[in-house]
Design a protein around this motif. Structure first.
Motif, PDB file in Angstrom:
ATOM      1  N   ALA A  57       0.835  -1.067   0.111  1.00 56.16           N
ATOM      2  CA  ALA A  57       0.158   0.305   0.410  1.00 56.16           C
ATOM      3  C   ALA A  57       1.128   0.918   0.301  1.00 56.16           C
ATOM      4  O   ALA A  57       0.897   2.216  -0.792  1.00 56.16           O
ATOM      5  CB  ALA A  57      -0.781  -0.037   1.508  1.00 56.16           C
ATOM      6  N   ARG A  58       2.209   1.029   1.071  1.00 51.93           N
ATOM      7  CA  ARG A  58       2.587   2.491   0.802  1.00 51.93           C
ATOM      8  C   ARG A  58       3.186   2.243  -0.415  1.00 51.93           C
ATOM      9  O   ARG A  58       3.483   4.118  -1.329  1.00 51.93           O
ATOM     10  CB  ARG A  58       3.902   1.719   2.148  1.00 51.93           C
ATOM     11  N   ALA A  59       4.217   1.848  -0.846  1.00 54.50           N
ATOM     12  CA  ALA A  59       4.583   2.006  -2.373  1.00 54.50           C
ATOM     13  C   ALA A  59       3.174   2.266  -3.301  1.00 54.50           C
ATOM     14  O   ALA A  59       4.069   3.114  -4.204  1.00 54.50           O
ATOM     15  CB  ALA A  59       4.755   0.494  -2.984  1.00 54.50           C
ATOM     16  N   TYR A  60       2.401   1.683  -3.211  1.00 57.00           N
ATOM     17  CA  TYR A  60       1.067   2.050  -3.974  1.00 57.00           C
ATOM     18  C   TYR A  60       1.181   3.525  -4.022  1.00 57.00           C
ATOM     19  O   TYR A  60       0.840   4.323  -4.630  1.00 57.00           O
ATOM     20  CB  TYR A  60      -0.060   1.255  -4.017  1.00 57.00           C
ATOM     21  N   VAL A  61       0.885   4.256  -3.088  1.00 57.90           N
ATOM     22  CA  VAL A  61       0.282   5.482  -1.999  1.00 57.90           C
ATOM     23  C   VAL A  61       1.687   6.226  -2.699  1.00 57.90           C
ATOM     24  O   VAL A  61       1.214   7.674  -3.348  1.00 57.90           O
ATOM     25  CB  VAL A  61       0.570   5.222  -0.506  1.00 57.90           C
ATOM     26  N   THR A  62       2.912   6.210  -2.810  1.00 56.90           N
ATOM     27  CA  THR A  62       3.888   7.131  -3.288  1.00 56.90           C
ATOM     28  C   THR A  62       3.911   6.787  -5.477  1.00 56.90           C
ATOM     29  O   THR A  62       4.912   7.593  -5.238  1.00 56.90           O
ATOM     30  CB  THR A  62       5.215   6.580  -2.863  1.00 56.90           C
ATOM     31  N   ARG A 377      -4.728   7.951  -4.812  1.00 56.99           N
ATOM     32  CA  ARG A 377      -4.201   6.335  -4.525  1.00 56.99           C
ATOM     33  C   ARG A 377      -5.093   6.235  -2.723  1.00 56.99           C
ATOM     34  O   ARG A 377      -5.348   4.972  -2.966  1.00 56.99           O
ATOM     35  CB  ARG A 377      -2.685   6.812  -4.330  1.00 56.99           C
ATOM     36  N   VAL A 378      -4.739   6.341  -1.891  1.00 54.74           N
ATOM     37  CA  VAL A 378      -5.175   6.670  -0.516  1.00 54.74           C
ATOM     38  C   VAL A 378      -6.618   5.718  -0.424  1.00 54.74           C
ATOM     39  O   VAL A 378      -6.841   4.853  -0.207  1.00 54.74           O
ATOM     40  CB  VAL A 378      -5.341   7.010   0.951  1.00 54.74           C
TER      41      VAL A 378
END
Length: 421
Positions: A57-62, A377-378
């Motif tokens: 999730a962190r990789a996607y949000v960034t 994205r979140v």
């Protein structure tokens, strides 16, 4: 090991997914409906250093990873991947990463969480749910942008589970049906007074006023919600009957209401505060009055109330706590309510969220311009993930109806439910 191969090892070679990476490497199934584009070697750091699905999730949000294709389908395809990754798998993948100098450097760097993560989401439980902290948690999620919410939620501005009256019903029809179902369960009639706690943008308040001639008061901790709702009330000519205040429900001074609705607030209250919460609402009612509690629940009473390292806790609903339906019902009962009806709308929430996902995709470029790509994205990954949660019974949605009995035990309830199916 190429960057694409790192992700293929996480997913497994048989997963119907394609992986591409900025270095030109490709892996997985060519032409698959779902494609993950890895745009930075630092995505590996998030995956190796963050627990469970939080790293992805962190990789996607960034923006270090992009998802091409339907997000709900992508998460459905990948849902078992990270939960099945064992420490041995991580060690094997890490070994391959270490053989590549660039990936080794990226993996060794522990990255800070993206700025969209609530900085106060890891506060110990005993410090949660003061009035000041609750206001901060609510503001984190709801004071994003009313315009953004209009695009996602649609004209109803209802950010709670809808109730679909038939297979072909639209989101707006379903939200109207939900508000009408609550009104009928509460037995609303002209001249009654309704208190709606956690009222959001005032959907239930305006429905009660317009459709039932009820004098309705709503309260919310979100300043943006209250401002939007008060303008909508005035624009619809409902100011004589409807009001929304920016305030904590605990500061409502009025009493003697004929009915109370709590639609999507109990999740924010906290387990230890539920007895006081339901006692407070019980005290606001006249004898013979009804209270409808509409809340997301866990499928049992034994699971943890929250996942400290979970994506939703960190990014979406800081301090949110979900209890089992039995526990919620017991707390209502012990606060003095006689429980008269309960139903689970789990599948309806999956449909509601699917509608919100479609709305966000339809307004994606506008949403990114309004709130920033990270926040958009979140929301995209959070709502898609919740579709899976409701479809697969990880979470549920219960409406529970209670009544404050007369001194002689009279309930004023019909012999059989009169609000339809």
């Amino acid at each position: 090991m190429t960057l694409a191969r790192v992700f293929e090892q996480l997913a497994g070679a048989e997963a119907p997914v394609e992986f591409t990476a900025y270095d030109g490497s490709r892996a997985g199934v060519p032409g698959a409906d779902i494609r993950f584009d890895v745009r930075s070697p630092y995505a590996v750091s998030y995956l190796l250093h963050s627990p469970g699905a939080l790293g992805l999730a962190r990789a996607y949000v960034t923006g270090m990873i992009d998802v091409n294709g339907d997000m709900i389908t992508a998460l459905t395809t990948m849902q078992q991947v990270l939960s099945d990754v064992t420490p041995r798998d991580k060690a094997r993948i890490a070994g391959g990463v270490l053989r590549d100098p660039l990936l080794r450097a990226a993996a060794s760097r522990r990255l800070d969480p993206p700025p969209q993560e609530a900085p106060f989401s890891r506060i110990p439980a005993w410090l949660r749910h003061s009035k000041k902290r609750d206001a901060r948690a609510i503001s984190h999620h709801y004071d994003v942008s009313n315009t953004f919410y209009e695009w996602v939620l649609g004209p109803s501005m209802a950010y709670t589970c809808a109730c679909y009256p038939h297979e072909g019903a639209t989101l707006e029809e379903a939200q109207f049906t939900k508000h009408d179902l609550v009104a009928k369960k509460l037995g609303l009639k002209p001249g009654m007074r309704l208190l709606d706690v956690g009222c959001g943008w005032g959907g239930m308040v305006m429905h009660a006023a317009k459709e039932y001639g009820v004098k309705a008061l709503g309260v919310t901790l979100s300043k943006q919600q209250a401002e939007w709702a008060q303008k909508a009330i005035a624009d619809r000519g409902l100011s004589d009957l409807a009001e929304v205040r920016h305030m904590d429900y605990r500061d409502v001074a009025e009493t003697g209401f004929d009915a109370v609705s709590s639609i999507g607030l109990t999740e924010h209250i906290g387990k230890k505060n539920l007895p006081a919460y339901f006692s407070f609402l019980h005290g606001k009612l006249k004898k013979g009055g009804r209270m409808l509690n509409h809340t997301i629940t866990r499928p049992d009473n034994t699971s943890p109330s929250r996942k400290e390292n979970g994506f939703i806790n960190r990014y979406v609903f800081p301090d949110g706590e979900l209890e089992g339906p039995g526990y919620v019902q017991c707390q209502m009962n012990d606060a003095g309510f006689e429980i008269r009806h309960q139903e689970n709308l789990r599948e309806h929430y999956a449909r509601t969220l699917t509608g919100w996902c479609e709305n966000l995709d339809a307004h994606w470029d506008e949403a990114v311009a309004e709130v920033g790509e990270g926040t958009a994205r979140v929301w995209r990954v959070y709502m898609a993930g919740c579709v899976l949660g409701f479809n697969q019974n990880w979470i549920q949605l219960h409406q529970t109806l209670g009544v404050k009995l007369e001194d002689d035990g009279t309930s004023r309830m019909p012999l059989r439910p009169d609000w339809g199916s």
